[in-house]
Design a protein around this motif. Structure first.
Motif, PDB file in Angstrom:
ATOM      1  N   GLU A 178       0.828  -1.199   0.000  1.00 47.04           N
ATOM      2  CA  GLU A 178       0.000   0.000   0.000  1.00 47.04           C
ATOM      3  C   GLU A 178       0.868   1.257   0.000  1.00 47.04           C
ATOM      4  OE1 GLU A 178      -3.770  -1.781   2.616  1.00 47.04           O
ATOM      5  OE2 GLU A 178      -2.300  -0.419   3.539  1.00 47.04           O
ATOM      6  N   LEU A 179       0.254   2.329  -0.482  1.00 46.66           N
ATOM      7  CA  LEU A 179       0.827   3.668  -0.417  1.00 46.66           C
ATOM      8  C   LEU A 179      -0.126   4.505   0.428  1.00 46.66           C
ATOM      9  CD1 LEU A 179       3.258   5.296  -1.572  1.00 46.66           C
ATOM     10  CD2 LEU A 179       1.712   6.098  -3.362  1.00 46.66           C
ATOM     11  N   ARG A 180       0.355   4.997   1.573  1.00 49.83           N
ATOM     12  CA  ARG A 180      -0.516   5.679   2.524  1.00 49.83           C
ATOM     13  C   ARG A 180      -0.089   7.128   2.717  1.00 49.83           C
ATOM     14  NH1 ARG A 180      -1.597   1.450   7.565  1.00 49.83           N
ATOM     15  NH2 ARG A 180      -2.208  -0.353   6.312  1.00 49.83           N
ATOM     16  N   VAL A 181      -1.095   7.963   3.044  1.00 51.73           N
ATOM     17  CA  VAL A 181      -0.866   9.376   3.338  1.00 51.73           C
ATOM     18  C   VAL A 181      -1.589   9.691   4.640  1.00 51.73           C
ATOM     19  CG1 VAL A 181      -1.079  11.744   2.539  1.00 51.73           C
ATOM     20  CG2 VAL A 181      -0.712   9.908   0.879  1.00 51.73           C
ATOM     21  N   TYR A 182      -0.841  10.208   5.625  1.00 53.70           N
ATOM     22  CA  TYR A 182      -1.394  10.565   6.922  1.00 53.70           C
ATOM     23  C   TYR A 182      -1.265  12.075   7.126  1.00 53.70           C
ATOM     24  CZ  TYR A 182      -1.316   5.608   8.249  1.00 53.70           C
ATOM     25  OH  TYR A 182      -1.518   4.248   8.321  1.00 53.70           O
ATOM     26  N   LEU A 183      -2.292  12.691   7.686  1.00 52.72           N
ATOM     27  CA  LEU A 183      -2.254  14.112   8.029  1.00 52.72           C
ATOM     28  C   LEU A 183      -1.608  14.279   9.401  1.00 52.72           C
ATOM     29  CD1 LEU A 183      -3.063  17.022   7.320  1.00 52.72           C
ATOM     30  CD2 LEU A 183      -5.242  16.603   8.466  1.00 52.72           C
ATOM     31  N   ARG A 184      -0.689  15.207   9.472  1.00 54.74           N
ATOM     32  CA  ARG A 184       0.060  15.396  10.726  1.00 54.74           C
ATOM     33  C   ARG A 184      -0.841  15.857  11.860  1.00 54.74           C
ATOM     34  NH1 ARG A 184       1.839  19.816  13.225  1.00 54.74           N
ATOM     35  NH2 ARG A 184       1.183  21.110  11.480  1.00 54.74           N
ATOM     36  N   THR A 185      -1.806  16.742  11.572  1.00 53.58           N
ATOM     37  CA  THR A 185      -2.602  17.343  12.637  1.00 53.58           C
ATOM     38  C   THR A 185      -3.703  16.436  13.157  1.00 53.58           C
ATOM     39  OG1 THR A 185      -3.970  18.401  10.944  1.00 53.58           O
ATOM     40  CG2 THR A 185      -2.122  19.664  11.824  1.00 53.58           C
ATOM     41  N   SER A 186      -4.038  15.389  12.418  1.00 57.49           N
ATOM     42  CA  SER A 186      -5.104  14.494  12.868  1.00 57.49           C
ATOM     43  C   SER A 186      -4.523  13.381  13.736  1.00 57.49           C
ATOM     44  CB  SER A 186      -5.842  13.890  11.667  1.00 57.49           C
ATOM     45  OG  SER A 186      -4.958  13.081  10.906  1.00 57.49           O
ATOM     46  N   THR A 205      -3.766   3.818  -0.913  1.00 56.12           N
ATOM     47  CA  THR A 205      -3.766   3.405  -2.319  1.00 56.12           C
ATOM     48  C   THR A 205      -3.063   2.058  -2.414  1.00 56.12           C
ATOM     49  OG1 THR A 205      -3.670   5.706  -3.057  1.00 56.12           O
ATOM     50  CG2 THR A 205      -3.050   4.017  -4.653  1.00 56.12           C
ATOM     51  N   LYS A 206      -3.745   1.093  -2.975  1.00 53.97           N
ATOM     52  CA  LYS A 206      -3.169  -0.244  -3.075  1.00 53.97           C
ATOM     53  C   LYS A 206      -2.163  -0.310  -4.216  1.00 53.97           C
ATOM     54  CE  LYS A 206      -7.145  -2.684  -1.113  1.00 53.97           C
ATOM     55  NZ  LYS A 206      -8.147  -3.766  -1.295  1.00 53.97           N
ATOM     56  N   ALA A 207      -1.119  -1.075  -3.981  1.00 48.06           N
ATOM     57  CA  ALA A 207      -0.073  -1.281  -4.988  1.00 48.06           C
ATOM     58  C   ALA A 207       0.073  -2.768  -5.242  1.00 48.06           C
ATOM     59  CB  ALA A 207       1.242  -0.682  -4.522  1.00 48.06           C
ATOM     60  N   ASN A 224     -13.078  16.402   7.720  1.00 52.28           N
ATOM     61  CA  ASN A 224     -11.777  15.750   7.624  1.00 52.28           C
ATOM     62  C   ASN A 224     -11.003  16.271   6.424  1.00 52.28           C
ATOM     63  OD1 ASN A 224     -12.444  14.155   9.844  1.00 52.28           O
ATOM     64  ND2 ASN A 224     -13.354  12.568   8.549  1.00 52.28           N
ATOM     65  N   ILE A 225      -9.733  16.519   6.645  1.00 51.23           N
ATOM     66  CA  ILE A 225      -8.835  16.931   5.564  1.00 51.23           C
ATOM     67  C   ILE A 225      -7.943  15.751   5.229  1.00 51.23           C
ATOM     68  CG2 ILE A 225      -7.000  18.512   4.889  1.00 51.23           C
ATOM     69  CD1 ILE A 225      -8.118  20.538   6.842  1.00 51.23           C
ATOM     70  N   THR A 226      -7.871  15.434   3.966  1.00 53.12           N
ATOM     71  CA  THR A 226      -7.052  14.310   3.535  1.00 53.12           C
ATOM     72  C   THR A 226      -6.359  14.679   2.233  1.00 53.12           C
ATOM     73  OG1 THR A 226      -7.058  11.965   2.973  1.00 53.12           O
ATOM     74  CG2 THR A 226      -8.964  13.268   2.286  1.00 53.12           C
ATOM     75  N   ALA A 227      -5.605  13.738   1.707  1.00 51.04           N
ATOM     76  CA  ALA A 227      -4.884  13.929   0.457  1.00 51.04           C
ATOM     77  C   ALA A 227      -5.253  12.814  -0.501  1.00 51.04           C
ATOM     78  CB  ALA A 227      -3.380  13.960   0.693  1.00 51.04           C
ATOM     79  N   GLY A 228      -5.440  13.172  -1.734  1.00 49.83           N
ATOM     80  CA  GLY A 228      -5.753  12.186  -2.756  1.00 49.83           C
ATOM     81  C   GLY A 228      -4.556  11.875  -3.627  1.00 49.83           C
ATOM     82  N   ILE A 229      -4.428  10.614  -3.998  1.00 53.13           N
ATOM     83  CA  ILE A 229      -3.309  10.163  -4.831  1.00 53.13           C
ATOM     84  C   ILE A 229      -3.861   9.469  -6.062  1.00 53.13           C
ATOM     85  CG2 ILE A 229      -1.385   8.529  -4.960  1.00 53.13           C
ATOM     86  CD1 ILE A 229      -0.633   9.156  -2.202  1.00 53.13           C
ATOM     87  N   GLN A 230      -3.333   9.834  -7.215  1.00 53.24           N
ATOM     88  CA  GLN A 230      -3.735   9.219  -8.474  1.00 53.24           C
ATOM     89  C   GLN A 230      -2.500   8.849  -9.276  1.00 53.24           C
ATOM     90  OE1 GLN A 230      -6.310  11.896 -10.559  1.00 53.24           O
ATOM     91  NE2 GLN A 230      -8.079  11.501  -9.243  1.00 53.24           N
ATOM     92  N   VAL A 231      -2.583   7.734  -9.968  1.00 51.93           N
ATOM     93  CA  VAL A 231      -1.481   7.281 -10.808  1.00 51.93           C
ATOM     94  C   VAL A 231      -1.399   8.158 -12.054  1.00 51.93           C
ATOM     95  CG1 VAL A 231      -0.517   5.359 -12.120  1.00 51.93           C
ATOM     96  CG2 VAL A 231      -1.689   4.929  -9.950  1.00 51.93           C
ATOM     97  N   LEU A 232      -0.212   8.655 -12.334  1.00 49.67           N
ATOM     98  CA  LEU A 232       0.001   9.474 -13.522  1.00 49.67           C
ATOM     99  C   LEU A 232       0.687   8.705 -14.637  1.00 49.67           C
ATOM    100  CD1 LEU A 232       1.231  12.867 -12.007  1.00 49.67           C
ATOM    101  CD2 LEU A 232      -1.016  12.331 -12.938  1.00 49.67           C
TER     102      LEU A 232
END
Length: 1158
Positions: free
Chosen positions: A562-570, A580-582, A618-626
């Motif tokens: 997996e590829l993960r993104v965590y918010l520092r403030t949460s 995102t699964k890999a 909730n604030i998060t980040a989205g990841i998409q394959v380019l």
């Protein structure tokens, strides 16, 4: 890279006799257990805590049959150990866990303590496991065993009869016949291996060997000193399928160690050097990469007396190598030859009283987990221990030394190369150079180091923004962050660490999960759900993107990459993470602006876009394959990739790109493949896509061109995504660290005034340069390299008794790590001038002229070129000094730079210097015209040593008069001493000063030794460049309390000085500048009263009382006299005119009298 910390620890071995002294240590593949051998004893130690678990002692009967133990080798799964003996036996020991849930050294907590509940598997993490050690099989090879090497599921054994045995770990020979080395052909490369020669004599055998998985072969050292590399041509391991290559110039090999990540083979030699070889991909020949050897300049007493190399060991991350010699000593080198540590000099080799210590003799060593410890069995012991009558009662037990290290995060997490902070990680703490995030640094405390020693050059005063130059260089101390003990208990050791761009947040990765720390709040944030932490293994490092932590991990519970993104403030919880699964395991990860680039185990590169999203509260980040890019055709093994990063660097600079915004886009991928830097840039040969026509949500990225090799022997790469029009050279450059070869910069070349460049000229150039520190970070706009250096402190004076001779505090100094930095701009300017790129050098220097240490940059460049050319023994066909001198004249600091350089240079080199920069008399006059009196005063030192006294007196008189006019009283006092010193006389006539038209010669620097005048120049060398100080040959009063010296001296020189002082005083008095006259008399001890008596009827005579009165009141800021109003309203009374109060000024005998006339 790697730095020693503190004192080494000593682990005492419970031995019954001196015959059971340990002599060999070998770690298992996971570096959790350590096998320690004595002559008839095998002990298993645990890493954390460093304790003894189990010991097997050989019975006396079987010990006489097998002989003493020699070497140990672990099976890859750490379930078995093979031990070789002196009589040719191999003993196979099985390691099994004790029955039941049994652990050693369990902590005892009081009842009700929160630690009683613990965490899942807390015993496995905090306690040492109980193990059983049992001998299962015995194999007799009927010949002394020289080397053991584990190869996948087999054990390769080399014996003294020249045979290679491939043995299964269960003690079986697999039915394969032993290979005779005499039947293996050897040649200089693989292309001619079939026609190669054989070893040719019967007594040849392998002395040492090690398997290299990425090269698929064995690096070997033969008993006659020759070295080679043996590889199978197919999967079968038989004599017919093996062939070898060797270098013909190595005949004194002693040991070998291989680096799998960089495909290097380090061969220790009897000469004391280590020769590092690699394999040519085309021919298969062994190519010399570099050498590791001590130099006479650094170690003049020991560099050629070290003896043969005894051991070579690469660190677990393959970034450094340790070397030890037969005569003792331990050294540490980077992968491509930069020396980091050596114990043969400094406080390691000498006591505080100056006596020499016995060097540390190492018989065996092995690295611990993540390279934080080096397990060493030393030979201090009975050889060099003096036991007197007072210390006989002390039992000296031999033990194991644990050297503690801290290392740069770049060794394991190369995405940190995009940062400008230095981050070091230790076993339980982090070291940062960014200082306190909540405090404002004082810019005046900043300093830059031109050398790794304590030479400093102060910065000019000026404010800097937070996390700028003053913050990064504010002081020499580190900001130390202790890693959360709660996290370390179950997740030791720390594997990765990263810091954000602002230097305010840090994230660390241990065995499972991760944690992050805020320097503002000084608090750690851990997973609230311990199960989520324990089911997550970070595989490809981590990076910061704004307030988000991006990482690649393996989900144990779901068996998913997996590829993960965590918010520092949460809260640190998977519920707040974007996942995102890999499909394939991620090995490396890096962030560039709003893009994430990952390198995967299938040798492919994947680009992702990342953006901030606000979904409700909730604030998060989205990841998409380019985009995905396959690199399998260029990469033979994924483990060989050291780093991967996305940059805006391309072969074209920003001016020549078809679209200006492309200069800020991701232009190329930089891949460090086993030290070979490969660049793949965008293919813009086809039709371009306009930004306004494309949908920003569906970005169509251009394909990449075939890879291009930029450089070899690359350890680290630095680049930045920031843009600065004033410093484009530095921000659009690519910075490389190349180990012992120094640094390289791939610098863009810009035309002046944005003119169209010539098509035949390159738009980039690779410039090499050497620095004196190991680079850990690059400050792009500030033209600085940040690093760290080991410093030592001796405490042996605290132990004066003979019984304390074996204390570690006496044997070793205390090691600390200090921050350091170095200016590199002068190296780049010099390289550009050497290549006749003066226009580019001028553009670069002008963009950096506002730096507070820019004058020091020009001075360093001039000084280094002068020293090299003027002291060269060979003629220089094209000297660089005239070019450098002409380059410096483009800056207003030219005069100061020249004189500062001359004052710090030997007198014998002045002729060569001023032949290039100009006549010092002309430079002195330029300083007077520019009203730069301090610099002109410095030039007097030059003139006093290079001209006759009359010329020096003439120029000193000009400067003295100018200083009197401008009120530079300190300078005036120095000039009086200088004129008196000249008046004392110099019998020798100095040689004439060369003119600027004279061409400097390479030997011109030495022709003045016989004519050298040493009147005042001895004191000039110890004077700072910005001060003017001369040798005090005659005393001079410095204040009004000075004695009357002018009348007590009747020498002509004193009279000459008195005449100048009187002339200046007379002019001040004639111009009614009484305040200046008073300051003049007070500062220079001028006898004003006696002089005014002489001048009573001459200069002190007042001819125009009105003008004198007005000047007097203006000078002292006194109010003018006021005429009464009654007198103004009635100018005449009783037919008679009345005059108002008229101030009459009378100056006599130094006093001022006011008389009123009615």
């Amino acid at each position: 890279m790697y730095f020693l910390s503190g004192w080494p620890k000593r682990l005492l071995c419970p031995l019954g006799s001196t015959a059971e002294t340990p002599f060999h240590v070998q770690s298992d593949p996971q570096r959790t257990f350590f096998a320690v051998l004595a002559s008839a004893r095998l002990s298993i130690w645990y890493c954390r805590p460093s304790v003894l678990i189990v010991t097997y002692k050989e019975p006396a009967k079987s010990s006489s049959q097998f002989g003493s133990y020699k070497q140990a080798e672990w099976r890859p799964d750490s379930a078995m150990i093979a031990v070789s003996t002196a009589n040719g036996y191999i003993l196979f020991f099985h390691i099994t866990p004790a029955r039941g849930d049994k652990y050693l050294y369990e902590p005892v907590y009081p009842k009700g303590s929160p630690q009683m509940k613990g965490t899942p598997h807390f015993k496995e993490e905090q306690c040492a496991p109980a193990l059983n050690l049992e001998m299962k099989k015995i194999l007799d090879l009927q010949a002394p065993i020289m080397s053991l090497q584990s190869v996948l599921e087999d054990l390769l054994v080399a014996t003294s009869d020249g045979l290679l045995h491939l043995i299964h770990w269960e003690g079986m020979t697999n039915g394969r016949k032993a290979i005779n080395l005499c039947t293996v052909p050897f040649s200089v490369d693989l292309q001619s291996s079939r026609a190669g020669s054989f070893l040719g004599f019967a007594d040849v055998h392998i002395r040492d060997m090690e398997y290299c998985a990425t090269l698929d072969g064995f690096a070997v050292v033969f008993n006659d000193g020759r070295v080679g590399f043996i590889t199978p041509v197919s999967s079968r391991f038989t004599a017919e399928q093996l062939h070898g290559v060797w270098p013909q110039d190595v005949v004194d090999g002693t040991c070998v160690a291989v680096n799998n990540k960089y495909r290097l083979m380090a061969f220790g030699c009897a000469s004391g050097s280590v020769q590092v070889y690699t394999i040519d991909n085309t021919t298969g020949a062994m190519l010399l990469s570099h050498k590791l050897e001590l130099t006479a300049k650094q170690y003049p007493d020991i560099w050629n007396k070290t003896g043969a190399v005894k051991l070579v060991r690469w660190s677990p991350d393959n970034s450094v190598v340790t070397v030890t010699w037969e005569c003792g000593g331990l050294s540490l080198w980077s992968v491509f030859g930069a020396q980091l540590i050596c114990t043969l000099g400094g406080d390691f080799a000498y006591r505080s009283d100056g006596t020499k210590k016995d060097p540390l003799k190492i018989t065996s060593m092995s690295w611990g987990a993540e390279g934080y410890h080096l397990w060493v069995i030393s030979g201090f012991g009975s050889q060099n221990t003096e036991i007197d009558s007072e210390s006989k009662s002390i039992v000296k037990q031999p033990g194991i030394l644990l050297f503690q290290f801290i290392k740069s995060s770049l060794t394991v997490n190369p995405c940190m190369s995009n940062q400008e902070q230095v981050l070091l990680q230790g076993e339980d703490r982090l070291y940062l150079n960014c200082g306190e995030a909540s405090q404002t640094q004082n810019p005046r405390s900043s300093s830059a180091h031109s050398k790794p020693s304590r030479e400093k050059s102060s910065f000019a005063e000026g404010g800097f923004e937070s996390q700028s130059l003053s913050t990064l260089l504010g002081h020499r101390h580190w900001h130390v962050v202790q890693i959360s003990s709660t996290y370390l208990e179950s997740n030791w050791p720390i594997r990765f660490s990263a810091i954000d761009k602002l230097g305010q947040n840090i994230a660390v990765v241990g065995k499972f999960g991760f944690a992050h720390y805020s320097l503002l709040t000084k608090k750690w944030k851990l997973f609230g759900n311990i199960t989520q932490e324990q089911t997550m293994i970070v595989t490809g490092g981590l990076a910061w993107w704004n307030d988000f932590i991006v990482l690649a991990c393996y989900n144990i519970s779901d068996h998913q990459e997996e590829l993960r993104v965590y918010l520092r403030t949460s809260n640190l919880d998977n519920a707040f993470a974007h996942v995102t699964k890999a499909q394939v395991e991620t090995l490396l990860l890096s962030v560039f602006r709003d893009m994430v680039i990952v390198f995967r185990a299938d040798c492919s590169i994947c680009l992702y876009s990342i953006e901030r999203k606000s979904d409700g509260p909730n604030i998060t980040a989205g990841i998409q394959v380019l985009q995905e890019v396959s690199m399998s055709r260029y990469i033979s093994h994924p483990f060989l990739v050291v780093s991967v990063t996305l940059t805006s660097v391309s072969t074209e600079n920003g001016i020549t790109l078809k679209m200006p915004q492309q200069a800020r886009d991701a232009e190329s991928i930089m891949l460090n493949l086993a030290g070979q830097l490969i660049m793949m840039q965008r293919d813009r040969s086809g039709p371009q896509i306009r930004e306004k026509d494309s949908n920003p949500n569906q970005r169509k990225l251009l394909p990449f061109c075939p890879p291009v090799v930029l450089a070899q022997s690359v350890e680290n790469v630095w680049t930045t995504c920031r843009a600065n029009k004033q410093k484009r050279h530095l921000l659009e450059a690519l910075w490389l660290s190349c180990g012992g070869a120094g640094m390289k910069v791939w610098l863009p070349l810009f035309p002046r005034d944005h003119r169209k460049p010539h098509s035949f000229l390159s738009q980039r150039i690779m410039l090499p340069f050497h620095i004196n520190i190991y680079p850990l970070a690059v400050l792009f706009e500030d033209a600085l390299v940040l690093g760290a250096v080991n410093d030592t402190l001796l405490y042996d004076s605290l132990y004066t008794q003979n019984s304390a001779r074996e204390q570690l505090e006496v044997l070793f100094p205390f090691c600390v790590v200090e921050r350091t930095s170095q200016i590199y701009l002068h190296h780049i300017l010099r390289q550009l001038l050497v290549r006749n790129l003066g226009e580019q050098a001028l553009l670069l220097a002008q963009s950096c002229s506002a730096l507070p240490y820019f004058p020091h940059v020009l001075e360093l460049m001039l000084h280094e070129v002068l020293e090299e050319e003027a002291t060269s023994r060979e003629p220089i066909p094209d000297p660089l000094l005239p070019t450098v001198a002409k380059f410096i004249t483009e800056f207003p600091l030219f005069l100061q730079t020249v004189v500062h350089c001359a004052r710090k240079t030997e007198y014998a080199l002045w002729n060569y210097l001023f032949a290039a920069v100009g006549n010092p008399k002309d430079l002195f006059e330029e300083c007077l015209m520019a009203q730069d009196l301090d610099t002109a005063a410095s030039y007097l030192i030059i003139l006093q040593n290079m001209e006759v006294p009359a010329v020096s007196r003439q120029h000193a008189t000009l400067l003295f008069n100018t200083a009197l006019e401008q009120g530079k009283w300190d300078l005036c006092r120095h000039m009086i001493r200088f004129l008196k010193a000249i008046g004392s006389g110099e019998s020798e006539t100095p040689p004439s000063t060369p003119t600027a038209q004279d061409q400097p010669s390479s030997s011109g620097g030495f022709e003045f030794f016989r004519n050298r005048s040493i009147s005042l120049s001895q004191s000039a060398e110890n004077v700072p460049a910005n001060k003017f100080s001369l040798q005090k040959t005659l005393s001079m009063p410095s204040g009004p309390s000075g004695k009357r010296w002018s009348k007590d001296s009747d020498c002509a020189e004193n009279m000459y000085i008195d005449m100048m002082l009187w002339r200046h005083a007379r002019r001040l008095l004639e111009e009614v500048r009484l305040k200046d006259l008073g300051c003049f008399a007070a500062q220079l001890g001028f006898e004003l009263i006696s002089w005014l008596c002489k001048e009573r009827a001459r200069a002190a005579r007042v001819d125009n009382f009105v003008v004198a009165l007005k000047r007097l009141h203006k000078d002292f800021l006194w109010p003018l006299p006021i005429i009464p109003a009654s007198s103004i309203s009635s100018p005449s009374k009783n037919g008679k005119f009345r005059t108002g109060n008229v101030a009459f000024v009378s100056l006599c005998v130094g006093e001022l009298y006011f008389t009123t006339s009615i």
